[in-house]
Scaffold this motif. Structure first.
Motif, PDB file in Angstrom:
ATOM      1  N   ASP A  41       0.834  -1.198   0.000  1.00  0.00           N
ATOM      2  CA  ASP A  41       0.000   0.000   0.000  1.00  0.00           C
ATOM      3  C   ASP A  41       0.874   1.256   0.000  1.00  0.00           C
ATOM      4  O   ASP A  41       0.613   2.210  -0.728  1.00  0.00           O
ATOM      5  N   GLY A  47       2.397   1.711  -3.424  1.00  0.00           N
ATOM      6  CA  GLY A  47       1.385   2.227  -4.348  1.00  0.00           C
ATOM      7  C   GLY A  47       1.161   3.717  -4.159  1.00  0.00           C
ATOM      8  O   GLY A  47       1.070   4.472  -5.123  1.00  0.00           O
ATOM      9  N   LYS A  48       1.094   4.152  -2.906  1.00  0.00           N
ATOM     10  CA  LYS A  48       0.888   5.591  -2.631  1.00  0.00           C
ATOM     11  C   LYS A  48       2.093   6.414  -3.084  1.00  0.00           C
ATOM     12  O   LYS A  48       1.950   7.495  -3.633  1.00  0.00           O
ATOM     13  N   ALA A  67       4.228   5.585  -5.491  1.00  0.00           N
ATOM     14  CA  ALA A  67       4.219   5.606  -6.949  1.00  0.00           C
ATOM     15  C   ALA A  67       3.193   6.602  -7.471  1.00  0.00           C
ATOM     16  O   ALA A  67       3.449   7.338  -8.421  1.00  0.00           O
ATOM     17  N   GLY A  68       2.037   6.651  -6.813  1.00  0.00           N
ATOM     18  CA  GLY A  68       0.992   7.591  -7.220  1.00  0.00           C
ATOM     19  C   GLY A  68       1.414   9.025  -7.035  1.00  0.00           C
ATOM     20  O   GLY A  68       1.180   9.878  -7.897  1.00  0.00           O
ATOM     21  N   SER A  69       2.081   9.324  -5.914  1.00  0.00           N
ATOM     22  CA  SER A  69       2.507  10.695  -5.666  1.00  0.00           C
ATOM     23  C   SER A  69       3.630  11.105  -6.589  1.00  0.00           C
ATOM     24  O   SER A  69       3.712  12.234  -7.051  1.00  0.00           O
ATOM     25  N   THR A  70       4.514  10.139  -6.944  1.00  0.00           N
ATOM     26  CA  THR A  70       5.615  10.432  -7.864  1.00  0.00           C
ATOM     27  C   THR A  70       5.084  10.667  -9.256  1.00  0.00           C
ATOM     28  O   THR A  70       5.552  11.561  -9.966  1.00  0.00           O
ATOM     29  N   ALA A  71       4.088   9.879  -9.670  1.00  0.00           N
ATOM     30  CA  ALA A  71       3.507  10.044 -10.999  1.00  0.00           C
ATOM     31  C   ALA A  71       2.813  11.372 -11.145  1.00  0.00           C
ATOM     32  O   ALA A  71       2.737  11.953 -12.222  1.00  0.00           O
ATOM     33  N   GLY A  72       2.318  11.911 -10.035  1.00  0.00           N
ATOM     34  CA  GLY A  72       1.602  13.185 -10.080  1.00  0.00           C
ATOM     35  C   GLY A  72       2.523  14.383 -10.106  1.00  0.00           C
ATOM     36  O   GLY A  72       2.073  15.510 -10.287  1.00  0.00           O
TER      37      GLY A  72
END
Length: 202
Positions: free
Chosen positions: A190, A193-194, A196-201
């Motif tokens: 988890d 995933g968080k 990776a999501g923040s880096t992608a943003g």
């Protein structure tokens, strides 16, 4: 977006025409994504994806005749959520290693397999293996990967998630393979995933 032989294909917009597959030293091209059915997708360069579709539609001979690929597929754990097998053309890894000294440890690699599973609802496992080469080449590659793991440990105190990843990582080798396995808790997954999501943003 469109179709090829009745299969939905999505153009990624990254292609440079329907040319040959990536040459040694180049990144793998992902020109197309094909949706074979409700549970199987294929991605890669234009020629490769269309070749898989041709086999799927029985318009071309299956890879079952490729002894190298058949051997790899027989060794991968297919019981989990996802798996893959990649067979390199003869001499590919040697040419690749010759083009970049940093890739010398991969000189004997003839193919690789990957498997991902959630053995329980609380534990996720990743298994990545290279196949080919001599026992000594595989031991050398494992030693280098373990060296990277040890270097990462120096930063684990500053980044607890890195510490969790490293603690769950094991690198081993054998007669004709090098294996990197990773076991993560659901909580760590988890966090990844968080992150990776923040880096992608960004």
């Amino acid at each position: 977006d469109g179709a090829y032989n009745g299969v939905t294909v999505i153009h990624t917009g990254l292609d440079q025409g329907a040319g040959p597959a990536a040459a040694p030293g180049e990144m793998m091209r992902i020109d197309l994504i094909a949706l074979l059915d409700a549970s199987h997708i294929v991605l890669g360069d234009d020629q490769g994806v269309k070749g898989v579709i041709d086999v799927y539609k029985k318009k071309a001979e299956s890879l079952a005749g490729n002894t190298g690929m058949t051997a790899l597929v027989s060794r991968v754990d297919k019981s989990g959520i996802a798996w893959c097998a990649v067979s390199f053309p003869p001499g590919y890894s040697k040419t690749l290693a010759g083009s970049n000294p940093m890739l010398k440890p991969f000189e004997g690699v003839e193919g690789l397999t990957g498997a991902f599973d959630d053995k329980t609802t609380e534990v996720f496992t990743f298994d990545l293996r290279t196949f080919g080469g001599t026992r000594e080449q595989n031991a050398n590659l494992a030693s280098i990967l373990n060296g990277f793991k040890a270097m990462g440990a120096a930063f684990a105190a500053q980044e607890p998630l890195l510490g969790e990843l490293l603690a769950g990582t094991a690198v081993t080798s054998g007669e004709d393979y090098t294996r990197l396995s990773l076991t993560l808790s659901a909580e760590a997954m988890d966090k990844v995933g968080k992150l990776a999501g923040s880096t992608a943003g960004v």
